[in-house]
Design a protein around this motif. Structure first.
Motif, PDB file in Angstrom:
ATOM      1  N   VAL A   6      13.543 -13.048  -9.947  1.00 13.54           N
ATOM      2  CA  VAL A   6      13.720 -14.130 -11.392  1.00 13.54           C
ATOM      3  C   VAL A   6      13.215 -14.634 -12.559  1.00 13.54           C
ATOM      4  O   VAL A   6      13.248 -14.874 -13.141  1.00 13.54           O
ATOM      5  CB  VAL A   6      13.936 -15.023  -9.936  1.00 13.54           C
ATOM      6  N   ALA A   7      11.694 -14.184 -11.729  1.00  9.25           N
ATOM      7  CA  ALA A   7      10.586 -14.395 -13.072  1.00  9.25           C
ATOM      8  C   ALA A   7      10.817 -13.702 -14.103  1.00  9.25           C
ATOM      9  O   ALA A   7      10.290 -14.553 -14.928  1.00  9.25           O
ATOM     10  CB  ALA A   7       9.412 -13.998 -11.644  1.00  9.25           C
ATOM     11  N   GLN A   8      10.910 -12.756 -13.635  1.00  7.91           N
ATOM     12  CA  GLN A   8      11.028 -11.449 -15.283  1.00  7.91           C
ATOM     13  C   GLN A   8      12.738 -11.810 -15.005  1.00  7.91           C
ATOM     14  O   GLN A   8      12.511 -12.129 -16.539  1.00  7.91           O
ATOM     15  CB  GLN A   8      10.948 -10.437 -14.346  1.00  7.91           C
ATOM     16  N   ALA A   9      13.850 -12.255 -15.024  1.00  5.09           N
ATOM     17  CA  ALA A   9      14.954 -12.561 -15.379  1.00  5.09           C
ATOM     18  C   ALA A   9      14.846 -14.199 -16.442  1.00  5.09           C
ATOM     19  O   ALA A   9      15.780 -13.869 -17.814  1.00  5.09           O
ATOM     20  CB  ALA A   9      15.309 -12.886 -14.886  1.00  5.09           C
ATOM     21  N   ILE A  10      13.740 -15.240 -16.031  1.00  6.07           N
ATOM     22  CA  ILE A  10      14.151 -16.109 -16.775  1.00  6.07           C
ATOM     23  C   ILE A  10      12.835 -15.995 -18.260  1.00  6.07           C
ATOM     24  O   ILE A  10      12.734 -17.215 -18.595  1.00  6.07           O
ATOM     25  CB  ILE A  10      13.955 -16.904 -16.078  1.00  6.07           C
ATOM     26  N   MET A  11      12.434 -15.055 -18.489  1.00  8.23           N
ATOM     27  CA  MET A  11      10.770 -14.575 -19.197  1.00  8.23           C
ATOM     28  C   MET A  11      12.003 -14.560 -20.917  1.00  8.23           C
ATOM     29  O   MET A  11      12.900 -13.868 -20.606  1.00  8.23           O
ATOM     30  CB  MET A  11      10.250 -13.451 -19.256  1.00  8.23           C
ATOM     31  N   THR A  12      11.276 -14.723 -22.174  1.00  9.15           N
ATOM     32  CA  THR A  12      11.507 -14.852 -23.123  1.00  9.15           C
ATOM     33  C   THR A  12      10.851 -14.721 -23.784  1.00  9.15           C
ATOM     34  O   THR A  12      10.920 -13.135 -24.224  1.00  9.15           O
ATOM     35  CB  THR A  12      12.364 -16.810 -23.823  1.00  9.15           C
ATOM     36  N   THR A  13      10.179 -14.840 -24.785  1.00  8.10           N
ATOM     37  CA  THR A  13       8.858 -14.495 -25.531  1.00  8.10           C
ATOM     38  C   THR A  13       7.646 -14.325 -24.808  1.00  8.10           C
ATOM     39  O   THR A  13       6.281 -14.212 -24.887  1.00  8.10           O
ATOM     40  CB  THR A  13       8.282 -15.191 -26.424  1.00  8.10           C
ATOM     41  N   ASP A  14       7.538 -14.599 -23.128  1.00  6.13           N
ATOM     42  CA  ASP A  14       6.323 -14.765 -22.172  1.00  6.13           C
ATOM     43  C   ASP A  14       5.949 -13.120 -22.600  1.00  6.13           C
ATOM     44  O   ASP A  14       6.708 -12.200 -22.596  1.00  6.13           O
ATOM     45  CB  ASP A  14       6.996 -14.811 -20.949  1.00  6.13           C
ATOM     46  N   SER A  15       5.242 -12.993 -22.475  1.00  3.18           N
ATOM     47  CA  SER A  15       3.874 -11.429 -21.717  1.00  3.18           C
ATOM     48  C   SER A  15       4.022 -11.099 -20.532  1.00  3.18           C
ATOM     49  O   SER A  15       3.428 -10.258 -20.043  1.00  3.18           O
ATOM     50  CB  SER A  15       2.772 -11.486 -22.555  1.00  3.18           C
ATOM     51  N   TYR A  16       3.656 -12.038 -19.162  1.00  7.28           N
ATOM     52  CA  TYR A  16       3.663 -12.000 -18.135  1.00  7.28           C
ATOM     53  C   TYR A  16       4.992 -13.192 -17.256  1.00  7.28           C
ATOM     54  O   TYR A  16       4.504 -13.963 -17.648  1.00  7.28           O
ATOM     55  CB  TYR A  16       2.468 -12.088 -17.583  1.00  7.28           C
ATOM     56  N   PRO A  17       5.417 -12.481 -15.494  1.00  7.83           N
ATOM     57  CA  PRO A  17       5.395 -13.524 -15.184  1.00  7.83           C
ATOM     58  C   PRO A  17       4.552 -14.807 -14.457  1.00  7.83           C
ATOM     59  O   PRO A  17       3.913 -14.243 -14.870  1.00  7.83           O
ATOM     60  CB  PRO A  17       6.781 -13.093 -14.235  1.00  7.83           C
ATOM     61  N   LYS A  18       5.551 -15.517 -14.630  1.00 12.04           N
ATOM     62  CA  LYS A  18       3.882 -16.975 -13.779  1.00 12.04           C
ATOM     63  C   LYS A  18       4.897 -17.164 -12.487  1.00 12.04           C
ATOM     64  O   LYS A  18       5.761 -17.762 -12.382  1.00 12.04           O
ATOM     65  CB  LYS A  18       4.763 -18.063 -14.742  1.00 12.04           C
ATOM     66  N   LEU A  19       3.790 -17.007 -11.467  1.00 16.82           N
ATOM     67  CA  LEU A  19       4.441 -17.708  -9.980  1.00 16.82           C
ATOM     68  C   LEU A  19       3.578 -18.513  -9.592  1.00 16.82           C
ATOM     69  O   LEU A  19       2.041 -17.956  -9.982  1.00 16.82           O
ATOM     70  CB  LEU A  19       4.404 -16.005  -9.207  1.00 16.82           C
ATOM     71  N   SER A  20       3.590 -19.072  -8.569  1.00 13.38           N
ATOM     72  CA  SER A  20       2.015 -20.010  -7.765  1.00 13.38           C
ATOM     73  C   SER A  20       2.320 -20.283  -6.492  1.00 13.38           C
ATOM     74  O   SER A  20       3.835 -21.169  -6.491  1.00 13.38           O
ATOM     75  CB  SER A  20       1.410 -21.115  -8.790  1.00 13.38           C
ATOM     76  N   SER A  21       1.731 -20.545  -5.432  1.00 16.97           N
ATOM     77  CA  SER A  21       1.731 -21.173  -4.666  1.00 16.97           C
ATOM     78  C   SER A  21       1.167 -21.556  -3.659  1.00 16.97           C
ATOM     79  O   SER A  21       0.030 -21.500  -4.244  1.00 16.97           O
ATOM     80  CB  SER A  21       3.068 -19.658  -3.197  1.00 16.97           C
ATOM     81  N   ARG A  22       1.201 -22.586  -2.754  1.00 14.85           N
ATOM     82  CA  ARG A  22       0.637 -23.202  -1.741  1.00 14.85           C
ATOM     83  C   ARG A  22       0.467 -23.871  -0.130  1.00 14.85           C
ATOM     84  O   ARG A  22       2.093 -23.364  -0.409  1.00 14.85           O
ATOM     85  CB  ARG A  22      -0.150 -24.633  -2.553  1.00 14.85           C
ATOM     86  N   ARG A  23       0.107 -23.626   0.595  1.00 18.26           N
ATOM     87  CA  ARG A  23       0.518 -23.759   2.126  1.00 18.26           C
ATOM     88  C   ARG A  23       0.388 -25.086   2.021  1.00 18.26           C
ATOM     89  O   ARG A  23      -0.827 -25.177   1.724  1.00 18.26           O
ATOM     90  CB  ARG A  23       0.240 -22.806   3.203  1.00 18.26           C
ATOM     91  N   GLY A  24       0.589 -25.448   3.290  1.00 16.22           N
ATOM     92  CA  GLY A  24       0.723 -27.139   3.475  1.00 16.22           C
ATOM     93  C   GLY A  24       0.699 -27.010   5.422  1.00 16.22           C
ATOM     94  O   GLY A  24       1.607 -26.099   5.724  1.00 16.22           O
ATOM     95  N   GLN A  25       0.593 -28.166   5.949  1.00 15.40           N
ATOM     96  CA  GLN A  25       0.923 -28.349   7.538  1.00 15.40           C
ATOM     97  C   GLN A  25       1.053 -30.286   7.506  1.00 15.40           C
ATOM     98  O   GLN A  25       0.632 -30.618   6.789  1.00 15.40           O
ATOM     99  CB  GLN A  25      -1.057 -28.712   7.355  1.00 15.40           C
ATOM    100  N   VAL A  26       2.309 -29.957   8.592  1.00 18.36           N
ATOM    101  CA  VAL A  26       2.325 -31.574   9.170  1.00 18.36           C
ATOM    102  C   VAL A  26       2.526 -31.350  11.055  1.00 18.36           C
ATOM    103  O   VAL A  26       2.887 -30.501  10.776  1.00 18.36           O
ATOM    104  CB  VAL A  26       3.791 -31.930   8.306  1.00 18.36           C
TER     105      VAL A  26
END
Length: 398
Positions: free
Chosen positions: A141-161
Motif C-alpha cells: 500500500v505504501a508503494q501504491a500511493i506514491m507519486t513523485t515520492d522516491s521511497y515509501p513512508k511508514l512509522s509505528s509506535r506501541r503503547g499500553q493501557v
C-alpha cells in the motif's frame, strides 16, 4: 529508517498494479478492518477539493470506517459529476466485495488533476484487491500511493493501557505541493486500541497541528490531502479517553507517528537534498514565533541558500523582518546548529560564518532564531530548493 511494526490486529492490506498509471507500478490499494473502526479525519483547506474527499468526509462524519480504497496516478479532482460518481462507485464495488455497508468505505486519490478515473478498470481491479488482503501487506500500500515520492513512508509506535499493548501504524505519501494546512499528501493511521469517539478528532487535530501543519516544501496546498485515523479496538484495550494518562500517551504517540511521516515527506521533497529544522524562540508570543518560522521556512531565497550550502544569514534575518511579528533587530540571534552567526542583530564574523557553512553541508541541521523578546516559540521543517525540483515539476504530466 527505524524498525516499523507492520502488523496491527484486525487490519489487512493489499495493492495492485491496476493500470491507472502507464508505468506498470502499483497504483491501487486497499486498507481493511475486520470490524468497523472508529474514524477521524483532517482534510485540505484548499477550496477546490477532489471528489474522494466528499465521499470520505461523509464516512468520517458518520464516525465509522471499515475500508479505504486509494489510488495514485489520477487525483479525480476537477472532474465534475462523473468524478464524484466514480468515487462513489469505487466505494460501492469495494463494499459489495467485502460484504460491508457502502457508507463504511472511504476513498482517496492522488495524482494528476483534471483526468477521469478509468471506472471499468476499477470495477475489475477493486474486487481482486479483496482477494489479496494480507495482515503484512502495508508495504505494498505504501508503494501504491506514491507519486513523485522516491521511497515509501511508514512509522509505528506501541503503547499500553492497563498493561495491555496496542499498536499505531501510519503510512503516508508526499514529496511536492507540501505546505501547512495540509499539502499534497495522504496519510492513514491504523490502531488496534479502543479509542473514545469524542477523543479521536481531538487527538488527530492536535497531532496534525504538530506535524503535517509545520512542514513546507514549496508553498503549495493540494486538492486531495487527507489524514485518516482508524481505531478498531481489536487489541481489546480499555477505552482510551482524553482525561486518562493513557489518553495523553496515545496523543503523544500519534503525534510522533505523524511527525515521523511529516519529516520523511520533507526529506523526500522533490529534488531536496536537505532537511532543515527551523526553530524560533524568544518571540513575544507563540503566534509571532509561528509567523517567523513560517516566513523563514517558506522563503525561496533562504531555501536556495540552503541548497547552495551558503550560510547567508542576511536572507534569514530579512525573512524575520517581513514576517509581521514583533521584532527588535538589535536583539536577534541566529545559529546554525550550535554555531552563532548573529548576536544582537550583528554578524559574528567570517570565522564563525565559515564554520556555519560546514554545518550547511550536512543533510540535516537546525536553524535557531532567538528574538529576545519573550517566551514564544515555534518550529517548522523545510527543505532546500534545487534545480531538480524544477525538472521534476516541469515534466510531471509527461
Amino acid at each position: 529508517m527505524e524498525c516499523v511494526d507492520k502488523i496491527v490486529q484486525g487490519f489487512s492490506f493489499a495493492a495492485r498494479a491496476a493500470g491507472i498509471r502507464r508505468s506498470g507500478r502499483l497504483d491501487l490499494g486497499l486498507i481493511y478492518s475486520q470490524q468497523p473502526a472508529r474514524a477521524a479525519g483532517v482534510f485540505t483547506t484548499n477550496k477546490v477539493q477532489a471528489a474522494p474527499l466528499q465521499v470520505t468526509r461523509d464516512c468520517v462524519r458518520a464516525g465509522l470506517c471499515q475500508a479505504v480504497v486509494v489510488n495514485s496516478g489520477i487525483a479525480n479532482a476537477c472532474t465534475g459529476d462523473a468524478g464524484l460518481q466514480a468515487a462513489r462507485r469505487s466505494a460501492a464495488v469495494a463494499a459489495d466485495r467485502l460484504g460491508i455497508g457502502e457508507a463504511l468505505v472511504a476513498v482517496s486519490s492522488t495524482g494528476v488533476i483534471g483526468q477521469q478515473l478509468p471506472l471499468p478498470l476499477l470495477e475489475q481491479e477493486i474486487p481482486a484487491l479483496a482477494d489479496d488482503l494480507r495482515a503484512d501487506g502495508i508495504d505494498a500500500v505504501a508503494q501504491a500511493i506514491m507519486t513523485t515520492d522516491s521511497y515509501p513512508k511508514l512509522s509505528s509506535r506501541r503503547g499500553q493501557v492497563d498493561g495491555r499493548e496496542y499498536t499505531l501504524l501510519g503510512v503516508a505519501k508526499g514529496a511536492g505541493m507540501i505546505h501547512p494546512n495540509m499539502a499534497t499528501m495522504l496519510a492513514f493511521v491504523m490502531t488496534d486500541a479502543q479509542v473514545a469517539e469524542t477523543f479521536m478528532p481531538q487527538a488527530l487535530a492536535q497531532a496534525v497541528a504538530g506535524s503535517f501543519n509545520i512542514i513546507t516544501v514549496d508553498g503549495d496546498t493540494s486538492t486531495n490531502d487527507m489524514v485518516l485515523l482508524l481505531a478498531n479496538g481489536a487489541a481489546q484495550t480499555a477505552e482510551i479517553t482524553a482525561d486518562m494518562e493513557a489518553g495523553r500517551q496515545f496523543a503523544q504517540l500519534l503525534r510522533e507517528v505523524l511527525l515521523d511521516l511529516a519529516k520523511m515527506i520533507v526529506r523526500d521533497g522533490e529534488g531536496a537534498t536537505k532537511l532543515v529544522h527551523v526553530e524560533v524562540v524568544g518571540a513575544a508570543d507563540s503566534e509571532d514565533a509561528r509567523r517567523v518560522a513560517h516566513s523563514i521556512a517558506t522563503s525561496n531565497l533562504v531555501k536556495t541558500a540552503f541548497f547552495g550550502e551558503d550560510a547567508n544569514w542576511g536572507r534569514i534575518i530579512a525573512a524575520v523582518g517581513y514576517s509581521g511579528a514583533a521584532v527588535e533587530p538589535e536583539r536577534i540571534a541566529i545559529r546554525f546548529d550550535d554555531i552563532a552567526v548573529v548576536h544582537q542583530g550583528l554578524g559574528t564574523g567570517p570565522e564563525l560564518e565559515q564554520q556555519a557553512t560546514a554545518v550547511l553541508k550536512r543533510p540535516e541541521f537546525t536553524v535557531t532564531v532567538d528574538l529576545g523578546l519573550g517566551a514564544g516559540r515555534a518550529e517548522y521543517y523545510t527543505s532546500d530548493l534545487t534545480y531538480e525540483y524544477v525538472k521534476i515539476n516541469a515534466a510531471y504530466r509527461t
